[in-house]
Write an enzyme that holds these catalytic residues in place. Structure first.
Site, PDB file in Angstrom:
ATOM      1  N   HIS A 102       0.810  -1.217   0.000  1.00  0.00           N
ATOM      2  CA  HIS A 102       0.000   0.000   0.000  1.00  0.00           C
ATOM      3  C   HIS A 102       0.846   1.270   0.000  1.00  0.00           C
ATOM      4  O   HIS A 102       0.328   2.372  -0.194  1.00  0.00           O
ATOM      5  CB  HIS A 102      -0.948  -0.005   1.205  1.00  0.00           C
ATOM      6  CG  HIS A 102      -2.284   0.601   0.902  1.00  0.00           C
ATOM      7  ND1 HIS A 102      -2.460   1.599  -0.028  1.00  0.00           N
ATOM      8  CD2 HIS A 102      -3.514   0.355   1.414  1.00  0.00           C
ATOM      9  CE1 HIS A 102      -3.727   1.943  -0.081  1.00  0.00           C
ATOM     10  NE2 HIS A 102      -4.405   1.200   0.776  1.00  0.00           N
ATOM     11  N   ARG A 103       2.152   1.147   0.220  1.00  0.00           N
ATOM     12  CA  ARG A 103       3.022   2.313   0.086  1.00  0.00           C
ATOM     13  C   ARG A 103       3.157   2.707  -1.380  1.00  0.00           C
ATOM     14  O   ARG A 103       3.334   3.881  -1.719  1.00  0.00           O
ATOM     15  CB  ARG A 103       4.416   2.027   0.658  1.00  0.00           C
ATOM     16  CG  ARG A 103       4.467   1.722   2.136  1.00  0.00           C
ATOM     17  CD  ARG A 103       5.877   1.305   2.550  1.00  0.00           C
ATOM     18  NE  ARG A 103       6.336   0.119   1.817  1.00  0.00           N
ATOM     19  CZ  ARG A 103       7.543  -0.412   1.949  1.00  0.00           C
ATOM     20  NH1 ARG A 103       8.427   0.132   2.768  1.00  0.00           N
ATOM     21  NH2 ARG A 103       7.882  -1.486   1.259  1.00  0.00           N
TER      22      ARG A 103
END
Length: 457
Positions: free
Chosen positions: A428-429
């Site tokens: 999700h980064r």
């Protein structure tokens, strides 16, 4: 004079290795470049050639011991001092040969090195195929085939010329008491495979120990105990460390979609019926791999890397597609280099070669490194879905569930259709929910209607 040989840096950045087996015993006379031992790191089983010709004086470790890089492994009684550890042709450019007496004592630190008398021609050695691309990421896990410890008195010095086989196959042959010279190899260029060995063993009288028993990991169990203990080492240890690092470094998000893949099943059936394509054995994995390559071109965020040290997001303009393969001792994830350049037939062939190599324990460290995105097929185990952990250094991994024939809505009616679930885990980064969902939908659309691949580029 006495010469000590220390365990070299095997070129993988690993601080230690497990001694699988000695190929020599104390008192044996060895020649230059003769294989003296097999060691297993977290990434590979490596044969160590002798840097000296002489007599083995002391073996400083036993099979099963974990030895640190730089520790003395074996001592020789060597006549004269004209033998200098040298780099093999494969690594000569990066490891120059010592030219001065002071340099002659330097310990070689590259895997694949050999040794030769000064001025003598180097013997030709068969070199394993390594990647044509350099790789700097610790993305994958290397799995070597099973090995058990073997007592020193049972070790027979290896002849200089041996039948072509892999270290795991030689270990198994030794434990079964089979002379490899009697086994006909069916592998590439006459390579003796595990299957060849098992077929030969089946034609002999029943052995006192089975192949399955021999290849099982070493365990510690006392009669009457209610538990069994297996040492955590080698590939299993490395896999655990990599997965923990990934799980607690990259914020994982997993999305799912269940789709009708009847059209893909029909396409695969038609390709299998084509006589010109029968040898390629095209399956759902190959079609999914092609769909992933096409979708990554439209969603490059899934084909990127988070570089913490540089403070940058590295977007790859190529796809090194990791293919997860289950083996007896753990997960192997070799990757297909530049998979985006391959057509469906070529992808199918590449996947099959990777799987066969992994099962034979012949996957090289280079094949395990540099992956940019991975696929795992949990459907082969009858599982519908899962939440796969991302390989460190990658942005995502796709899990393929089992293809099941079940009632499904089709053109306004209920019909029996081939249905499967896809699960995408992503970092999700690097990838937000919208990007991840759109990528998964693109892959699903191709598997739902393979003809849609003609619209993508």
């Amino acid at each position: 004079m006495i010469q000590d040989f220390k365990l070299p840096d095997l070129g993988e950045g690993l601080p230690e290795a497990e001694l699988v087996q000695w190929m020599v015993a104390e008192g044996d006379t060895v020649t230059l470049n003769q294989t003296i031992a097999e060691v297993e790191t977290a990434k590979a089983v490596v044969e160590l050639p002798s840097p000296y010709a002489g007599t083995v004086k002391t073996l400083h470790a036993a099979a099963g011991d974990v030895v640190e890089v730089g520790s003395v492994l074996i001592s020789y009684d060597v006549e004269g001092a004209d033998q200098v550890p040298q780099a093999s042709p494969a690594v000569e450019a990066s490891a120059p040969v010592a030219e001065s007496p002071a340099e002659e004592k330097a310990q070689p630190n590259l895997v694949g090195y050999g040794a030769a008398p000064r001025g003598a021609a180097r013997p030709q050695r068969r070199m394993r195929s390594t990647a044509q691309h350099s790789a700097a990421t610790d993305t994958a896990v290397l799995e070597a085939a099973p090995h058990d410890a073997i007592h020193m008195s049972e070790v027979i010095p290896a002849p200089i010329e041996r039948p072509r086989s892999t270290p795991p196959v030689r270990m198994l042959a030794k434990q079964l008491g089979i002379d490899l010279a009697l086994v006909e190899g069916t592998g590439e260029s006459g390579l003796i495979t595990r299957g060849d060995l098992e077929a030969y063993a089946s034609r002999l009288d029943a052995p006192s120990v089975t192949v399955a028993e021999i290849t099982a990991p070493a365990r510690s169990q006392t009669p009457g105990e209610r538990t069994t203990r297996t040492p955590i080492r080698g590939v299993r240890k490395h896999t655990a460390e990599a997965m923990v690092r990934s799980a607690f470094t990259a914020p994982h998000v997993t999305t799912f979609v269940t789709i009708d893949v009847t059209a893909t099943s029909e396409l695969i059936a038609s390709l299998k019926s084509d006589r010109s394509l029968q040898e390629h054995k095209i399956g759902i994995m190959a079609v999914a791999a092609k769909a992933v390559c096409l979708a990554l071109a439209r969603h490059p965020g899934l084909n990127s890397k988070w570089d913490e040290e540089a403070g940058e997001i590295v977007e790859h303009h190529y796809v090194n597609l990791g293919i997860a393969a289950a083996t007896g001792r753990g997960l192997v994830v070799p990757n297909i280099r530049d998979a985006q350049e391959l057509n469906l037939v070529e992808l199918s062939d590449a996947i099959r070669r990777l799987a066969e190599t992994a099962r034979a324990g012949r996957t090289s460290p280079a094949e395990m490194m540099g992956g940019t995105f991975s696929i795992t097929n949990v459907g082969v185990f009858g599982v519908d879905a899962g939440t796969p952990i991302i390989n460190p250094g990658e942005a995502g991994i796709l899990a393929l569930g089992a293809v099941r024939r079940q009632p499904w809505e089709h053109r306004g009616e209920i019909a029996l259709r081939d249905v499967m679930t896809l699960a995408l885990s992503f970092d999700h980064r690097l990838v937000d929910g919208e990007q991840g969902s759109k990528f998964l939908v693109d892959v699903a659309d191709i598997l739902r209607e393979p003809g849609r691949a003609m619209l993508l580029r």
